[in-house]
Design a protein around this motif. Structure first.
Motif, PDB file in Angstrom:
ATOM      1  N   TYR A  65       0.831  -1.206   0.000  1.00  0.00           N
ATOM      2  CA  TYR A  65       0.000   0.000   0.000  1.00  0.00           C
ATOM      3  C   TYR A  65       0.867   1.259   0.000  1.00  0.00           C
ATOM      4  O   TYR A  65       0.541   2.253  -0.665  1.00  0.00           O
ATOM      5  N   ASP A  66       1.973   1.231   0.750  1.00  0.00           N
ATOM      6  CA  ASP A  66       2.875   2.387   0.768  1.00  0.00           C
ATOM      7  C   ASP A  66       3.508   2.604  -0.608  1.00  0.00           C
ATOM      8  O   ASP A  66       3.643   3.743  -1.072  1.00  0.00           O
ATOM      9  N   ALA A  67       3.887   1.511  -1.255  1.00  0.00           N
ATOM     10  CA  ALA A  67       4.524   1.612  -2.571  1.00  0.00           C
ATOM     11  C   ALA A  67       3.559   2.155  -3.620  1.00  0.00           C
ATOM     12  O   ALA A  67       3.976   2.847  -4.558  1.00  0.00           O
ATOM     13  N   ALA A  68       2.259   1.858  -3.475  1.00  0.00           N
ATOM     14  CA  ALA A  68       1.266   2.315  -4.455  1.00  0.00           C
ATOM     15  C   ALA A  68       1.290   3.830  -4.605  1.00  0.00           C
ATOM     16  O   ALA A  68       0.987   4.362  -5.681  1.00  0.00           O
ATOM     17  N   ARG A  69       1.659   4.546  -3.547  1.00  0.00           N
ATOM     18  CA  ARG A  69       1.683   6.005  -3.579  1.00  0.00           C
ATOM     19  C   ARG A  69       2.847   6.554  -4.392  1.00  0.00           C
ATOM     20  O   ARG A  69       2.874   7.748  -4.694  1.00  0.00           O
ATOM     21  N   LYS A  70       3.786   5.680  -4.750  1.00  0.00           N
ATOM     22  CA  LYS A  70       4.982   6.141  -5.467  1.00  0.00           C
ATOM     23  C   LYS A  70       5.044   5.563  -6.883  1.00  0.00           C
ATOM     24  O   LYS A  70       6.091   5.548  -7.509  1.00  0.00           O
ATOM     25  N   MET A  71       3.896   5.132  -7.386  1.00  0.00           N
ATOM     26  CA  MET A  71       3.877   4.526  -8.714  1.00  0.00           C
ATOM     27  C   MET A  71       4.202   5.534  -9.808  1.00  0.00           C
ATOM     28  O   MET A  71       3.759   6.667  -9.779  1.00  0.00           O
ATOM     29  N   LYS A  72       4.945   5.075 -10.793  1.00  0.00           N
ATOM     30  CA  LYS A  72       5.335   5.892 -11.935  1.00  0.00           C
ATOM     31  C   LYS A  72       4.206   5.916 -12.959  1.00  0.00           C
ATOM     32  O   LYS A  72       3.624   4.878 -13.285  1.00  0.00           O
ATOM     33  N   SER A  73       3.883   7.104 -13.458  1.00  0.00           N
ATOM     34  CA  SER A  73       2.829   7.227 -14.453  1.00  0.00           C
ATOM     35  C   SER A  73       3.209   6.493 -15.736  1.00  0.00           C
ATOM     36  O   SER A  73       4.315   6.638 -16.247  1.00  0.00           O
ATOM     37  N   MET A  97       4.990  10.781 -10.949  1.00  0.00           N
ATOM     38  CA  MET A  97       4.085   9.871 -10.240  1.00  0.00           C
ATOM     39  C   MET A  97       2.690   9.850 -10.869  1.00  0.00           C
ATOM     40  O   MET A  97       2.233  10.834 -11.446  1.00  0.00           O
ATOM     41  N   THR A  98       2.036   8.716 -10.720  1.00  0.00           N
ATOM     42  CA  THR A  98       0.647   8.576 -11.148  1.00  0.00           C
ATOM     43  C   THR A  98      -0.236   9.550 -10.372  1.00  0.00           C
ATOM     44  O   THR A  98       0.013   9.811  -9.188  1.00  0.00           O
ATOM     45  N   ARG A 142       1.923  17.187 -15.962  1.00  0.00           N
ATOM     46  CA  ARG A 142       1.576  15.962 -16.675  1.00  0.00           C
ATOM     47  C   ARG A 142       0.175  15.499 -16.334  1.00  0.00           C
ATOM     48  O   ARG A 142      -0.581  15.077 -17.200  1.00  0.00           O
ATOM     49  N   SER A 143      -0.197  15.591 -15.063  1.00  0.00           N
ATOM     50  CA  SER A 143      -1.424  14.932 -14.624  1.00  0.00           C
ATOM     51  C   SER A 143      -2.638  15.845 -14.573  1.00  0.00           C
ATOM     52  O   SER A 143      -3.736  15.399 -14.329  1.00  0.00           O
ATOM     53  N   HIS A 308      -2.622   6.464 -22.751  1.00  0.00           N
ATOM     54  CA  HIS A 308      -1.671   7.352 -22.073  1.00  0.00           C
ATOM     55  C   HIS A 308      -1.245   8.551 -22.917  1.00  0.00           C
ATOM     56  O   HIS A 308      -0.227   9.175 -22.630  1.00  0.00           O
ATOM     57  N   ASP A 309      -2.017   8.912 -23.956  1.00  0.00           N
ATOM     58  CA  ASP A 309      -1.643  10.083 -24.752  1.00  0.00           C
ATOM     59  C   ASP A 309      -2.332  11.353 -24.255  1.00  0.00           C
ATOM     60  O   ASP A 309      -2.162  12.433 -24.828  1.00  0.00           O
ATOM     61  N   GLY A 310      -3.107  11.243 -23.181  1.00  0.00           N
ATOM     62  CA  GLY A 310      -3.778  12.414 -22.628  1.00  0.00           C
ATOM     63  C   GLY A 310      -5.047  12.801 -23.336  1.00  0.00           C
ATOM     64  O   GLY A 310      -5.694  13.787 -22.972  1.00  0.00           O
ATOM     65  N   LYS A 311      -5.448  12.046 -24.356  1.00  0.00           N
ATOM     66  CA  LYS A 311      -6.648  12.383 -25.117  1.00  0.00           C
ATOM     67  C   LYS A 311      -7.801  11.467 -24.698  1.00  0.00           C
ATOM     68  O   LYS A 311      -7.611  10.277 -24.482  1.00  0.00           O
ATOM     69  N   SER A 312      -8.966  12.066 -24.614  1.00  0.00           N
ATOM     70  CA  SER A 312     -10.188  11.340 -24.301  1.00  0.00           C
ATOM     71  C   SER A 312     -11.341  12.267 -24.660  1.00  0.00           C
ATOM     72  O   SER A 312     -11.125  13.388 -25.130  1.00  0.00           O
ATOM     73  N   LEU A 313     -12.556  11.823 -24.401  1.00  0.00           N
ATOM     74  CA  LEU A 313     -13.695  12.694 -24.657  1.00  0.00           C
ATOM     75  C   LEU A 313     -13.568  14.001 -23.875  1.00  0.00           C
ATOM     76  O   LEU A 313     -14.019  15.056 -24.322  1.00  0.00           O
TER      77      LEU A 313
END
Length: 407
Positions: A65-73, A97-98, A142-143, A308-313
């Motif tokens: 759970y701690d590692a989940a907070r440091k996930m790479k996008s 980070m994600t 990025r996010s 992961h290209d940042g495009k969506s509706l």
């Protein structure tokens, strides 16, 4: 089962949920498409270092759970036969980070799978035994919000099979939201859920102009509408939408006693956390799946969007902001406060928040008519000709079937 990782536990729960047709719980009510939930299962497995669940100690669960907070996008998470090492998934750079919302969704899914692992006696560690604090909001370049569609993207979207040409043979259903949601996105800049959740009553005349009233319901209302800023706003309906038959479509839904403008094809998804009034899922999830999900999502199939290209509706929101700012850059008077009033962005200054009554309907309409009209949109004749008649063989059947399921 002694060798099962979290991925196999996820598969087991998925199979159980599919078999139990009477269940209203399970993974289906925890957000995301099947593709997204499968991706989370792979990520969980990497976070627990591919260990069999039966071997996971309390410390192992806490570390995951701690590692989940440091996930790479955007990092890929693979399981056997080519498992991704844990460190390859993590980063200490906040800019890499994600986003906090995706991390929160992952942690919610991991709690659910841990509970299922306890249910099938693969672990004795309870979620409540661990220290899992809420994920703090974080934003980065990025996010923040994704990217706008390019002019070529827009032309492709409104030249695709929804609007032109031969309907695809592999589509057995069709719904009105296919046609209207991209157009409303382009001409209002509204968030995807704001459009998807509209009621027919939200289309009304204000100051002599037909407008869309983007407003929230009381959170206690069943299937409540919500607005990110909690402040209602009224956006004039662009003349091109009227030409295409939008008001006639609204009247048709009212005549059929339909409360929801796009309820034919869209369904409400409850929030992941049953104790919260905040619901990012709402009515938008079905729409997002149709437009954004690979491999058959509309934006994917026409070559506009890849993962992961940042495009969506949602990118139409940025497209409108960019287009109106470009109008201003070209020397035409479009004040930023008018753009913010259209998109529902909160004003930054104290004077703006507390003393400015905001632009009038006329101000907003004058700005909206300055939007460039793409050639592809100019070629669309009407909702009836370009959509209803082209999809007539399956459209009515789809609508009737969907209404019968909700009845």
């Amino acid at each position: 089962m002694s060798n099962w990782t979290l991925y196999q536990v996820w598969e087991h729960q998925l199979a159980r949920d599919k078999a139990d047709t009477s269940s209203k719980g399970g993974q289906a009510n925890h957000g995301g498409t099947l593709e997204e939930r499968e991706r989370r299962a792979r990520v969980m497995t990497v976070l627990t270092q591919h260990k069999p669940v039966i071997q996971l100690t309390k410390q192992d669960w806490q570390a995951a759970y701690d590692a989940a907070r440091k996930m790479k996008s955007g990092a890929l998470a693979s399981i056997a036969p080519a498992p991704t090492p844990l460190q390859q998934l993590l980063t200490d750079d906040p800019e890499q980070m994600t986003g906090h919302e995706r991390v929160s969704s992952l942690i919610a899914s991991m709690k659910q799978i841990q509970n299922h692992a306890r249910y099938i006696d693969l672990t004795s560690v309870r979620v409540d035994d661990l220290i899992i604090k809420p994920v703090q909001k974080r934003e980065s370049d990025r996010s923040r919000d994704g990217v706008p569609f390019s002019p070529d993207d827009v032309e492709a979207i409104f030249s695709g099979y929804i609007y032109q040409g031969q309907p695809p043979s592999d589509r057995t259903k069709a719904y009105p939201f296919w046609f209207w949601m991209p157009l409303l996105g382009y001409f209002t800049g509204a968030r995807t859920n704001e459009i998807a959740q509209l009621d027919t009553a939200d289309i009304k005349e204000i100051d002599g102009h037909p407008c869309i009233n983007f407003c929230a319901d009381d959170p206690r209302t069943p299937e409540a509408k919500r607005i990110k800023t909690d402040e209602a706003r009224q956006v004039p309906i662009h003349p091109r939408l009227i030409e295409l038959g939008f008001l006639e479509y609204v009247d048709h839904q009212r005549h059929d006693n339909q409360k929801k403008l796009f309820g034919d094809g869209l369904t409400y998804l409850p929030p992941r956390d049953r104790d919260t009034d905040h619901n990012k899922e709402g009515w938008a999830k079905s729409a997002g799946k149709f437009f954004n999900e690979k491999p058959k999502g509309y934006l994917v199939s026409i070559g506009v969007h890849v993962p992961h290209d940042g495009k969506s509706l949602y990118s139409f929101r940025h497209t409108l902001e960019t287009n109106l700012r470009n109008v201003r850059r070209d020397g035409k008077p479009v004040d930023q406060t008018i753009i913010d009033a259209i998109t529902g962005h909160a004003q930054n200054s104290i004077a703006g928040r507390h003393y400015d009554g905001g632009p009038t309907t006329e101000h907003k309409l004058r700005a909206l008519v300055l939007l460039p009209i793409p050639e592809a949109i100019n070629k669309i004749q009407s909702y009836k000709l370009n959509f209803v008649e082209r999809f007539s063989s399956i459209l009515n059947k789809s609508i009737i079937s969907h209404r019968n399921k909700k009845a």
